[in-house]
Scaffold this motif. Structure first.
Motif, short mmCIF file in Angstrom:
data_model
loop_
_atom_site.label_atom_id
_atom_site.label_comp_id
_atom_site.label_asym_id
_atom_site.label_seq_id
_atom_site.Cartn_x
_atom_site.Cartn_y
_atom_site.Cartn_z
N GLY B 6 0.88 -1.17 0.00
CA GLY B 6 0.00 0.00 0.00
C GLY B 6 0.91 1.21 0.00
N GLN B 7 0.90 1.96 -1.10
CA GLN B 7 1.89 3.01 -1.28
C GLN B 7 1.25 4.38 -1.10
N MET B 9 -0.79 5.84 0.91
CA MET B 9 -2.26 5.83 0.99
C MET B 9 -2.78 7.03 1.78
N THR B 23 2.41 4.25 4.09
CA THR B 23 2.92 3.18 3.24
C THR B 23 3.16 1.93 4.08
N ALA B 48 -7.97 -0.26 3.97
CA ALA B 48 -7.59 0.41 2.73
C ALA B 48 -6.87 -0.56 1.80
N ILE B 49 -5.97 -1.33 2.39
CA ILE B 49 -5.23 -2.28 1.55
C ILE B 49 -6.18 -3.34 1.00
N LEU B 55 -9.47 5.05 -1.55
CA LEU B 55 -8.37 5.97 -1.26
C LEU B 55 -8.49 7.24 -2.10
N THR B 59 -1.68 4.02 -4.04
CA THR B 59 -2.02 2.81 -4.79
C THR B 59 -1.81 1.58 -3.92
N VAL B 60 -2.47 0.52 -4.32
CA VAL B 60 -2.19 -0.77 -3.70
C VAL B 60 -1.77 -1.70 -4.82
N THR B 68 -5.68 -1.26 -6.97
CA THR B 68 -6.32 -0.19 -6.21
C THR B 68 -7.83 -0.13 -6.45
#
Ligand SMILES: Nc1ncnc2c1ncn2[C@@H]1O[C@H](COP(=O)(O)OP(=O)(O)OP(=O)(O)O)[C@@H](O)[C@H]1O
Ligand SMILES: [Mg+2]
Lengths: 431, 234, 334
Positions: B6-7, B9, B23, B48-49, B55, B59-60, B68
């Protein structure tokens, strides 16, 4: 504001249209029931709109109010009272004592013993009460049963019956509320459905009190009678001057008197409701409605508040119910139908705008108007639609005969459409 | 390239953002642990992940693929398993039925997987006819983990699997989780018992108010005096 | 000895046989309520009318079959019409769901909103039924009337009291048993059934497990349609078809579902019988029973006149709400 005003204007224009196109007595008859419906609608709005409480037993509270119409206004039947009044009173006393003992035992005992003891006491109490009650009732109902056969009432003026009707309904509401509030919202709905069925069963079967299905006719009126007016010189004079038949004139005059009285009651209830809604109490009610958990966390006694608002709303329903009996001049238990007295009122509130008193009043007017007029409109529509069919076609006949049921469907459709596309109603709640 | 990531977020439940540029990632066969005070947004980050809230930014990705936009159900099909913090079993259904429901999306034979779960958590085999709602807290958590394993996921996400469980049972659960990780599954876990969890963690994330505060290996975080003082109770 | 047997026959005739029949009818009705409650989480006030609608289609089809000379011999033709009636009701409910309830599902509305919508639906159905078949009483039972007549029983046993069993009563019991077995097999043994229970238990987790909510809801409506049509038809065969009674039966059915525990199928059945037997027992006149036991009493020895049978459902409902709001089988009370 303007929107509401406009809609009321249209409503009255429609009523006038009925006056011109159909007849004036009819227009005023509709108006009077519009006024009563508006009060009922206010009662449900207090419960649903303010607090989110679901009362599916409107009919029962209205009917209890109607009962007050008899008990307060009918002249007492002295013979019946001396024949069985004491017995009935004693039976009620026995019942009350039994319940008292049961409540006492409930708090003192526990476990299996409690269940057994309570059951035994209840059974004994039931049989004892019936032993006194049955002969008393028989004696009462034997008194000139074709004309009376019941205890009669207190012989007080009709206007007194209205607040008493409110009290009756409030008492029943308190009991129901005590039991079913604080549980999930559906339970209140079902409990109220139950109590309303029982109230109606009681009114239909307790002949000593209501004459049951024999109905009570000729309830005293708070307004003059048509026949008396028809010989009043001022009315004859007016009718000659305006060229309206005396009979029609007198009917309109009587209905106007009712309309005046009802308007006063409506305005009182409405202004009190408005004041309550705008008071800190009303704000708190709505806060509870919108987020019960948060309100509870803030230390509000949600259940007690709900009980309060439920009793108040039911009282308003009772008042309207008593007014209705007065207007009808008779009490006919069989006329209480849930579709007409519970669910129709709901449609009024939802369509008018839950949470908004003016909306509820408008809803009462609009829905009652269409409830009455749906039949002629439906009939006319069917007539036009089937005009292609042969005069004696079976289908056509069936359709014409069934047109009366169209209004149930219409009401259902209106409710669903409003709920979905305009859930805030004709006059939305101010936030 | 991290297996599940999860980047950056950012997002929340519709109102104000709960997560801010957060993250979190985990590799195959690794255990990543997220710790932080109550209300830090740990559960929110997990959701979220898993795609349970949309979000605003970030991105995931899983195995290099951007997921995502996928719904949770689709992520399950992609190989994610999730054990929520609350309501993670079907209480009126038997243990076995819970496992069956876990494998609902599978059309092949599930008996072997079920056997593996029973081997991992022997007590469940014993109780397999009992309603999950009638089990003890620790047993229920095992059911929850077992249910999530039924899809044979590539990554298993656990939100406080040891909540309300005695220390002994907690140690046992952690042992099982290590066992699961050994089979090559990536484990992403939120934990209240930060010390014990970081002990078994390959990677640790300390979250505060929806932001990454510290990110390092579990051992380094445990050794960091600042982290110890502020988040691990000395 | 004779007196004891006579008492038993008397109780059998007026208490047990009618109690079982009525219990079956209530149980089936309550199952429909409880299923919808478990899956869609609202009290469906249109359920009584759903029963009436199903029964109406069965009646219309029965008439059609009769007019072309189809019959089942000693059994009522309605049984043959039943599957088609169910199909029509399924269609009605699915259409209703599509155009009414689905919207609120997407909005994640509170149960109260659903409930009010169901009131609107009730109006619609009610009008539809009266529009099509009218508000009058309809008899549509064309099979043999009795399995055993009171007179036959008396001749057979030599007792003074007769025990009559109407064929509609026998049919009610048999159909109910078969239906309940089938329902429980479906819920407990099939994947679709289990997914329904899972959805009812924990909606969010069911979604995470990949259970398709639309499918679950659809199956729930189909089952409800079947249960409602069968319950309504059995009731109609036993008594007669009158649209109004189906509005009134709503109260005992709800009471049964709540007493058993909303959302619990086993509870619905138990609740149905509790309500039915209480109602029958409380409104039964025990005078003759006392007579056989050697006490001559005057008065009917009836606790409550049948006019108040609703009060029985209500009283039991109130007791349950006071003592155990989750019901006998711990449904959902909040
Ligand atoms: N469904 C929700 N809707 C709106 N806000 C939510 C929701 N769930 C959580 N929040 C809010 O998001 C914030 C973070 O909550 P979250 O559950 O992620 O915390 P957490 O770190 O998991 O805490 P805990 O250790 O207590 O489980 C909190 O302020 C909480 O109030
Ligand atoms: Mg959390």
């Amino acid at each position: 504001m303007l929107r509401g005003f406009l809609m009321f204007a249209i409503m009255f224009a429609l009523l006038a249209l009925v006056g011109f196109m159909q007849s004036w007595p009819l227009a005023f008859a509709i108006l009077n029931l519009c006024l009563i419906s508006a009060i009922m609608s206010l009662g449900v709005n207090i419960q649903w709109g303010y607090a989110g409480l679901l009362n599916v037993g409107v009919m029962g509270f209205v009917a209890l109010g109607g009962l007050a119409g008899i008990v307060i206004t009918m002249p007492p039947v002295t013979e019946a009272i001396s024949a069985g009044g004491g017995g009935v009173l004693l039976a009620l006393l026995v019942a009350a004592v039994t319940i008292g003992i049961v409540v006492l035992l409930y708090h003192r005992l526990s476990g299996k013993l409690r269940g057994i003891a309570i059951t035994l006491i209840l059974l004994a109490g039931a049989f004892a009460a019936r032993a006194v009650f049955d002969p008393a009732v028989e004696a009462i109902e034997a008194v000139d049963s074709a004309r009376t056969g019941f205890l009669g009432g207190l012989g007080l003026p009709a206007v007194v019956a209205w607040p008493v009707g409110g009290l009756f309904a409030a008492a029943a509401a308190w009991i129901i509320g005590k039991v079913s509030l604080g549980l999930r919202s559906d339970y209140l709905a079902i409990a109220t459905l139950g109590i309303s069925e029982i109230v109606i069963a009681m009114l239909k079967n307790e002949d000593w009190l209501t004459r049951g299905v024999k109905n009570v006719n000729g309830l005293p009126r708070p307004v003059p009678y048509e026949v008396d007016l028809q010989s009043a010189p001022w009315l004859i004079d007016l009718s000659e001057r305006w060229g309206i038949p005396v009979v029609e004139m007198s009917s309109v005059a009587v209905k106007l008197c009712y309309a005046g009285l009802f308007t006063v009651v409506l305005l009182i209830v409405l202004s009190l409701s408005e004041r309550a809604l705008k008071s800190p109490w009303g704000r708190m009610m709505r806060a509870i409605r919108d987020n019960e958990t948060a309100a509870e966390a803030m230390g509000k006694d949600v259940k007690a508040r709900h009980l309060q608002v439920f009793v108040l709303g039911s009282a308003v329903l009772g008042i309207a119910g008593a007014m209705l009996t007065t207007l009808d001049g008779q009490f006919t238990p069989a006329s209480y139908q849930p579709l007409r007295f519970t669910f129709l009122i709901w449609v009024m509130v939802i369509v008018g705008g839950s949470g908004n008193n003016w909306g509820a009043v408008l809803g009462g007017f609009v829905i009652w108007f269409f409830w009455v007029e749906a039949e002629p409109i439906g009939l006319w529509l069917m007539d036009v639609l089937t005009s292609g069919l042969a005069e004696d076609s079976a289908l056509r006949e069936h359709l014409l005969k069934s047109a009366a049921h169209m209004r149930l469907m219409t009401m259902g459709l209106i409710l669903l459409l409003v709920l979905r596309f305009a859930p805030r109603g004709l006059i939305p709640e101010r936030s | 390239m991290t297996f599940l990531l999860g980047q950056s977020m950012t997002g929340g439940y519709g109102g104000a953002d709960i997560l801010h540029d957060c993250t979190i990632g985990v590799e195959r066969g690794e255990i990543a642990v997220v710790v932080g005070p109550n209300g830090a947004g740990k559960s929110t980050a997990m959701k979220a992940i898993f795609g349970m809230l949309s979000l605003r930014e970030g991105t995931v990705t899983m195995d290099g693929e951007d997921i995502t936009a996928l719904a949770p159900q689709e992520r399950v099909r992609k190989g994610m398993g999730f054990v929520p913090q609350t309501g993670n079993v079907f209480p009126s259904m038997s243990v076995e039925e819970n496992l069956e429901m876990g494998a609902f999306i599978r059309d092949d034979d599930i008996r072997e997987t079920m056997e593996q779960v029973y081997t991992l958590f022997p007590i469940l085999r014993e109780k397999r006819r009992q309603a999950a709602g009638e089990l003890s807290g620790g047993q229920r958590q095992q059911v929850a983990v077992g249910r999530a394993l039924m899809t044979r996921p590539g990554v298993l996400m656990l939100d406080e699997p040891t909540a309300g469980v005695s220390p002994i049972v907690m140690d046992e659960l952690f042992d099982r989780i290590i066992e699961i990780a050994r089979t090559g599954i990536a484990i992403l876990m939120v934990e209240q018992n930060a010390k014990q969890a970081l002990n078994i963690a390959d990677k640790g994330y300390v979250l505060v108010q929806g932001r990454n505060r510290y990110t390092d290996t579990g051992a380094t975080l445990l050794a960091d005096p600042e982290v110890r003082r502020a988040f691990l109770g000395g | 000895m004779m007196d004891i047997l006579n008492t038993l026959a008397l109780l059998g005739n007026y208490l047990i046989v009618p109690g079982i029949t009525y219990g079956c009818q209530l149980a089936l009705g309550a199952l429909g309520i409880t299923l919808i409650y478990g899956i869609l989480r609202f009290s469906n006030f249109a359920h009584g009318e759903t029963m009436a609608f199903g029964t109406m289609t069965v009646i219309l089809l029965t008439w059609a079959m009769q007019s072309v000379g189809i019959s089942l011999g000693p059994l009522p033709t309605a049984l043959l019409a039943l599957p088609f009636g169910i199909a029509a009701t399924v269609l009605l409910l699915l259409i209703t769901d599509r155009y009414v309830y689905k919207f609120y599902r997407q909005q994640r509305s509170t149960p109260v909103i659903y409930l009010i919508a169901s009131i609107g639906v009730m109006f619609l159905y009610n009008g539809l039924i009266r529009f099509v078949i009218g508000p009058d009483d309809r008899q549509f039972n064309d099979g043999t009337r009795f399995i055993m007549k009171a007179r036959e029983f008396k001749e057979m046993t030599g007792l003074r009291e007769g025990l009559a069993i109407k064929s509609s009563q026998g049919i009610t019991l048999i159909v109910t048993i078969l239906l309940v077995i089938a329902l429980f097999w479906f819920l407990n043994r099939t994947r679709a059934g289990k997914s329904m229970r899972a959805y009812s238990d924990n909606e969010d987790l069911a979604l995470l497990s990949g259970i398709d909510p639309d499918r679950v809801v659809m199956i729930a409506w189909i089952l409800t349609a079947a249960l409602a049509t069968i319950a309504g038809t059995l009731y109609g065969l036993d008594k007669s078809f009158k649209p109004f009674t189906y509005l009134q039966i709503l109260l005992p059915i709800f009471a049964a579902a709540i007493v058993g525990g909303l959302g619990s199928p086993v509870g619905a059945i138990a609740g149905g019988f509790v309500i039915a037997f209480s109602e029958v027992a409380v409104t039964f006149a025990y005078r003759k029973v006392f007579g056989y036991m050697g006490y001559e009493v005057d008065g009917l020895m009836q606790l409550l006149s049948t006019d108040y049978k609703f009060a029985v459902s209500f009283a039991i409902l109130v007791i349950v709400l006071l003592v155990k709001p989750t019901g006998l089988f711990s449904g959902k009370s909040y």
